[in-house]
Design a protein around this motif. Structure first.
Motif, mmCIF file in Angstrom:
data_model
loop_
_atom_site.group_PDB
_atom_site.id
_atom_site.type_symbol
_atom_site.label_atom_id
_atom_site.label_comp_id
_atom_site.label_asym_id
_atom_site.label_seq_id
_atom_site.Cartn_x
_atom_site.Cartn_y
_atom_site.Cartn_z
ATOM 1 N N SER A 9 0.768 -1.159 -0.143
ATOM 2 C CA SER A 9 0.064 0.027 -0.101
ATOM 3 C C SER A 9 0.901 1.151 0.146
ATOM 4 O O SER A 9 0.283 2.512 -0.207
ATOM 5 N N TRP A 29 -2.762 6.261 -10.275
ATOM 6 C CA TRP A 29 -4.033 5.346 -10.181
ATOM 7 C C TRP A 29 -3.432 4.046 -9.813
ATOM 8 O O TRP A 29 -4.359 3.164 -9.357
ATOM 9 N N THR A 73 -4.544 4.329 -6.221
ATOM 10 C CA THR A 73 -5.741 4.478 -6.086
ATOM 11 C C THR A 73 -6.495 3.186 -6.287
ATOM 12 O O THR A 73 -7.610 2.730 -5.669
ATOM 13 N N ALA A 97 -6.476 0.467 -3.728
ATOM 14 C CA ALA A 97 -6.892 0.822 -2.496
ATOM 15 C C ALA A 97 -8.471 0.512 -2.743
ATOM 16 O O ALA A 97 -9.207 0.011 -1.750
ATOM 17 N N ALA A 98 -9.126 1.049 -4.053
ATOM 18 C CA ALA A 98 -10.362 0.892 -4.105
ATOM 19 C C ALA A 98 -11.012 -0.654 -3.959
ATOM 20 O O ALA A 98 -12.134 -0.960 -3.772
ATOM 21 N N GLN A 115 -14.646 6.487 -8.158
ATOM 22 C CA GLN A 115 -13.053 6.241 -8.446
ATOM 23 C C GLN A 115 -12.600 6.922 -9.621
ATOM 24 O O GLN A 115 -11.581 7.580 -9.671
ATOM 25 N N ASP A 137 -10.347 10.202 -10.445
ATOM 26 C CA ASP A 137 -9.152 10.075 -11.012
ATOM 27 C C ASP A 137 -8.935 10.834 -12.398
ATOM 28 O O ASP A 137 -7.894 11.170 -12.801
ATOM 29 N N ALA A 144 -8.389 5.904 -0.569
ATOM 30 C CA ALA A 144 -8.278 6.069 -2.091
ATOM 31 C C ALA A 144 -8.875 7.389 -2.533
ATOM 32 O O ALA A 144 -8.268 7.958 -3.520
ATOM 33 N N THR A 155 -6.669 10.165 -1.689
ATOM 34 C CA THR A 155 -5.263 10.197 -2.646
ATOM 35 C C THR A 155 -5.792 11.171 -3.976
ATOM 36 O O THR A 155 -5.287 12.084 -4.227
#
Length: 539
Positions: A54, A77, A80, A83-84, A241, A245, A434, A437
């Motif tokens: 992570s 990305w 992220t 994490a998502a 997400q 992004d 996420a 970030t």
């Protein structure tokens, strides 16, 4: 005061067929001696592997982006999407455990994580890498909660605090090792090896855990899965997400794509909530939010983690892009984050039963705010110690952050509710990481653009100070006017980025202060007896 409940007890009780006696079958006895030591090390390695992944990519993002021919924003990305997807997978842990068995699921997840890591290292382009990171995040979902459960089941009930302290120490070693190890590997070898390093670690952990725990498998039973709820969860999480992004690249709501994604996220979330509160076997038990300890604690830890993790990603990017740090140097600068966290973890475990956890969490938030205030005073001439000091100090509130708030979240819940509550709170926290970030990156970009416009609006031939500065540059460095203007432009870029980042740090400091009241809407928690994670009571 809720009675402390071992994970095995809850699992076997939940797996008992309808009409069976209330008393569950006896749990396997605790491990002892060398076997316990080896088992603890193997389970801790699995935890370390996930936590490491992570953060290990944080310092490598500029290198990965350059090698794959994409912007740093797109490279982010890689963090992220992990994490998502990890957040979406966490709520499935309970259902998968009862279908497959605790040990089989744990070992299978480790093996799949190793395979996904190998695919990440092989990635020839960003699309392939993101797909592999999604797979990696999904299979990592069960590893953290199961590592806690397996470790607790290995120790006697009276030593559950020691088990949790060992687990916490392993979990916070990641922030120390991740950036430094990732930077060293990226500079010395290739960014692919930040993923390949998981292969020997994961293979050892899987083989060791299986050899020790294969005869300690939990009971299983077939349960219905909330397929509609899972599908809706994936839809709204993915839409939100992707929107966050891609927002910067597509100029946010001036883009029809972003508008469509926002509509899908809102409708998907609304449909998900309606479905889950009416479903007999929901994938996420939203009724837990009716408890004010769960509500206040979950929102506080999730928002705080989102702010913390978002800033953790930005700092090494700034160091590399604008201060000229190498990947390994950026990693070493951010590595001290976990030093105090590791030192204080066992101490916090000892004093928590005698202290109001709300006070401990409040101290953590105030200290976080102070750390981000110190960072908001950075400038482009900041030396290494000025940058390292706040990172070193940040380990103190980290030690006071996770354990007390987790205790508050689980306090007063009956034993059968604790697995669902832990899964839901972890889902919200990881997903907020996420989101944090993405939001932090967007905020930095927007504030940088604003400061750049303000700094350059006076840079014209009619401004005598600007004209004098250009003349000085030409004379001092013996360069033509075009080169002097380019040098001025680079200086403005650096100053604007620094001012934008300072704004993000300042806002982060204010957010930590603003969410302190959430801690105090909860009832007081007092740990009981052995201090197990589930031994929570509300007063």
């Amino acid at each position: 005061m809720a009675r402390a409940t071992r994970p095995e007890d809850r699992s076997l009780s939940a797996n008992a067929p309808a009409g069976s006696p209330a008393t569950p079958p006896a749990a396997p006895p605790p491990l002892q001696g060398t076997q316990l030591l080896i088992a603890t090390f193997a389970v801790a390695l699995a935890t370390f592997m996930v936590v490491l992944d992570s953060s290990i990519a944080n310092v490598a993002i500029p290198t990965i982006s350059g090698n794959l021919g994409v912007s740093v924003d797109e490279g982010t990305w890689v963090i992220t999407v992990f994490a998502a997807s990890n957040a979406v997978a966490v709520p499935l842990t309970g259902w998968l455990t009862q279908r497959i068995g605790q040990i089989k699921l744990f070992v299978s997840a480790i093996v799949m994580f190793v395979i996904a890591s190998w695919l990440c290292g092989l990635a020839p382009n960003l699309t392939f890498l993101l797909a592999a990171r999604v797979l990696q995040g999904i299979v990592a979902g069960p590893l953290i909660p199961l590592s806690q459960a397996v470790l607790l089941g290995s120790y006697p009930r009276e030593k559950s605090s020691m088990a949790l302290s060992l687990w916490a120490m392993t979990a916070v070693v990641g922030p120390i090792a991740g950036p430094a190890l990732g930077g060293w590997i990226t500079d010395s070898y290739s960014w692919s090896w930040i993923f390949y390093i998981n292969i020997p670690v994961g293979v050892f952990a899987a083989l060791t855990v299986w050899s020790i725990y294969r005869k300690r498998e939990s009971a299983t039973r077939k349960l219905p899965i909330d397929t509609v709820g899972l599908a809706l969860l994936i839809v709204w999480v993915a839409a939100l997400q992707i929107m966050l992004d891609k927002g910067r690249d597509l100029d946010w709501f001036n883009s029809s794509t972003i508008v469509i994604l926002a509509i899908v996220a809102i409708i998907g979330f609304a449909a998900f909530v309606i479905w889950e509160i009416t479903e007999a076997h929901p994938i996420i038990d939203l009724s837990l939010f009716k408890g004010r300890n769960f509500l206040g604690g979950t929102v506080a830890i999730s928002v705080g983690y989102g702010v913390f993790f978002g800033n953790l990603v930005l700092l090494p990017q700034w160091l590399q892009e604008y201060l000229g740090y190498r990947s390994v140097d950026a990693g070493l600068v951010t590595a001290p984050l976990g030093i105090f966290a590791v030192i204080l973890a066992p101490i916090i475990g000892r004093i928590m039963p005698r202290t109001d956890t709300r006070v401990m969490a409040t101290i953590a938030f105030v200290f976080f705010a102070f750390v981000f205030y110190l960072r908001s005073r950075y400038n482009v001439y900041a030396d290494t110690w000025t940058i390292v000091l706040p990172t070193l100090l940040q380990g103190i509130p980290m030690a006071l952050f996770f354990t007390p708030l987790t205790a508050i979240i689980l306090s007063g819940l009956p034993g059968e509710k604790i697995p669902a509550a832990a899964g839901l709170s972890n889902f919200v926290r990881i997903f907020c990481g996420a989101i944090g970030t993405s939001i932090a990156g967007t905020a930095w970009n927007n504030r940088t653009i604003l400061h750049h416009a303000r700094l350059t609006e006076v840079a014209n031939a009619f401004n005598p100070d600007y004209a004098q500065g250009q003349t000085t540059l030409q004379t001092l460095f013996n360069v033509p006017a075009s080169t002097a203007r380019a040098m001025f432009g680079l200086s403005v870029d650096s100053q604007a980025a620094m001012l934008g980042l300072d704004d993000v740090f300042w806002a982060s400091s204010l957010i930590f202060i603003a969410i302190i009241p959430l801690i105090w809407i909860t009832r007081r928690y007092k740990a009981g007896g052995a201090g197990g994670a589930a031994a929570a009571g509300a007063h």
